[in-house]
Design a protein around this motif. Structure first.
Motif, PDB file in Angstrom:
ATOM      1  N   ASP A   1       0.835  -1.210   0.000  1.00  0.00           N
ATOM      2  CA  ASP A   1       0.000   0.000   0.000  1.00  0.00           C
ATOM      3  C   ASP A   1       0.868   1.259   0.000  1.00  0.00           C
ATOM      4  OD1 ASP A   1      -2.262  -1.595   0.048  1.00  0.00           O
ATOM      5  OD2 ASP A   1      -2.633  -1.311   2.200  1.00  0.00           O
ATOM      6  N   PHE A   2       1.934   1.239   0.804  1.00  0.00           N
ATOM      7  CA  PHE A   2       2.851   2.370   0.862  1.00  0.00           C
ATOM      8  C   PHE A   2       3.463   2.614  -0.524  1.00  0.00           C
ATOM      9  CE2 PHE A   2       7.033   4.255   1.520  1.00  0.00           C
ATOM     10  CZ  PHE A   2       6.711   5.353   2.295  1.00  0.00           C
ATOM     11  N   HIS A   3       3.943   1.552  -1.142  1.00  0.00           N
ATOM     12  CA  HIS A   3       4.560   1.696  -2.465  1.00  0.00           C
ATOM     13  C   HIS A   3       3.586   2.295  -3.475  1.00  0.00           C
ATOM     14  CE1 HIS A   3       7.632  -1.679  -1.409  1.00  0.00           C
ATOM     15  NE2 HIS A   3       8.009  -0.502  -0.961  1.00  0.00           N
TER      16      HIS A   3
ATOM     17  N   GLN B   1      11.857 -11.371  -2.528  1.00  0.00           N
ATOM     18  CA  GLN B   1      11.552 -11.525  -3.945  1.00  0.00           C
ATOM     19  C   GLN B   1      10.211 -10.873  -4.296  1.00  0.00           C
ATOM     20  OE1 GLN B   1      13.556 -12.597  -6.500  1.00  0.00           O
ATOM     21  NE2 GLN B   1      15.041 -12.459  -4.840  1.00  0.00           N
ATOM     22  N   CYS B   2       9.235 -11.030  -3.407  1.00  0.00           N
ATOM     23  CA  CYS B   2       7.921 -10.417  -3.651  1.00  0.00           C
ATOM     24  C   CYS B   2       8.020  -8.900  -3.712  1.00  0.00           C
ATOM     25  CB  CYS B   2       6.929 -10.839  -2.560  1.00  0.00           C
ATOM     26  SG  CYS B   2       6.440 -12.577  -2.655  1.00  0.00           S
ATOM     27  N   VAL B   3       8.781  -8.308  -2.788  1.00  0.00           N
ATOM     28  CA  VAL B   3       8.955  -6.850  -2.795  1.00  0.00           C
ATOM     29  C   VAL B   3       9.707  -6.417  -4.057  1.00  0.00           C
ATOM     30  CG1 VAL B   3      10.026  -4.884  -1.633  1.00  0.00           C
ATOM     31  CG2 VAL B   3       8.821  -6.617  -0.293  1.00  0.00           C
ATOM     32  N   LYS B   4      10.703  -7.183  -4.429  1.00  0.00           N
ATOM     33  CA  LYS B   4      11.454  -6.860  -5.647  1.00  0.00           C
ATOM     34  C   LYS B   4      10.535  -6.845  -6.870  1.00  0.00           C
ATOM     35  CE  LYS B   4      15.422  -8.552  -8.284  1.00  0.00           C
ATOM     36  NZ  LYS B   4      16.445  -9.605  -8.348  1.00  0.00           N
TER      37      LYS B   4
ATOM     38  N   LEU C   1       8.192  -3.769  -6.740  1.00  0.00           N
ATOM     39  CA  LEU C   1       8.830  -2.494  -7.073  1.00  0.00           C
ATOM     40  C   LEU C   1       9.170  -2.380  -8.562  1.00  0.00           C
ATOM     41  CD1 LEU C   1      11.103  -1.992  -3.964  1.00  0.00           C
ATOM     42  CD2 LEU C   1       9.087  -0.663  -4.591  1.00  0.00           C
ATOM     43  N   GLN C   2       9.265  -3.509  -9.252  1.00  0.00           N
ATOM     44  CA  GLN C   2       9.534  -3.478 -10.686  1.00  0.00           C
ATOM     45  C   GLN C   2       8.316  -3.072 -11.500  1.00  0.00           C
ATOM     46  OE1 GLN C   2      11.092  -7.409 -11.414  1.00  0.00           O
ATOM     47  NE2 GLN C   2      13.182  -6.781 -10.956  1.00  0.00           N
TER      48      GLN C   2
END
Length: 133
Positions: free
Chosen positions: A89-91, A125-128, A131-132
């Motif tokens: 949500d922040f992203h 890996q999920c965050v990576k 962010l992509q």
């Protein structure tokens, strides 16, 4: 050029102390915990040059900053007791609306699944991937 920065989660003030040493043009700190906020006031963070303290949850404070049209050159995110969905949500809310483009810097403390190296790796890996997008 002096840069503007925002930190979500003051904690012990380690990153904010380092950021203040760089004399930012604007230094926003969003902190939700009342005891931490009180300690910030006792330590006179509210009187430091160019510091703006937003007391409350980032979910409540960030929309106000976005409405003001504030953009910053750097964002650091290190909150307590939030999960992967909160980070997502922040992203989605903050990065497209508040981080200066194209050279803004974003960093976060990844405390996701800290007790299990396998699940920590999965979370990374999920965050990576997130962010992509």
């Amino acid at each position: 050029k002096r840069r503007s920065v925002m930190n979500i989660g003051f904690g012990m003030g380690i990153i904010d102390t380092a950021l203040q040493a760089l004399h930012p043009s604007l230094h926003i700190i969003v902190e939700a915990h009342p005891d931490v906020y009180q300690k910030m006031i006792e330590d006179k963070w509210d009187t430091k040059p160019n510091v703006r303290i937003c007391f409350g949850r980032w979910q409540d404070e960030i929309p106000k900053l976005i409405q003001e049209g504030i953009q910053v050159d750097g964002i650091f995110y290190d909150t307590y007791a939030e999960n992967f969905m909160d980070l997502e949500d922040f992203h989605q809310m903050v990065l497209p609306n508040m981080l200066s483009k194209p050279n803004g810097t974003y960093s976060f403390f990844n405390g996701l699944a800290p007790d299990n190296i396998f699940f920590h790796g999965v979370a990374c890996q999920c965050v990576k991937l997130q962010l992509q997008q």
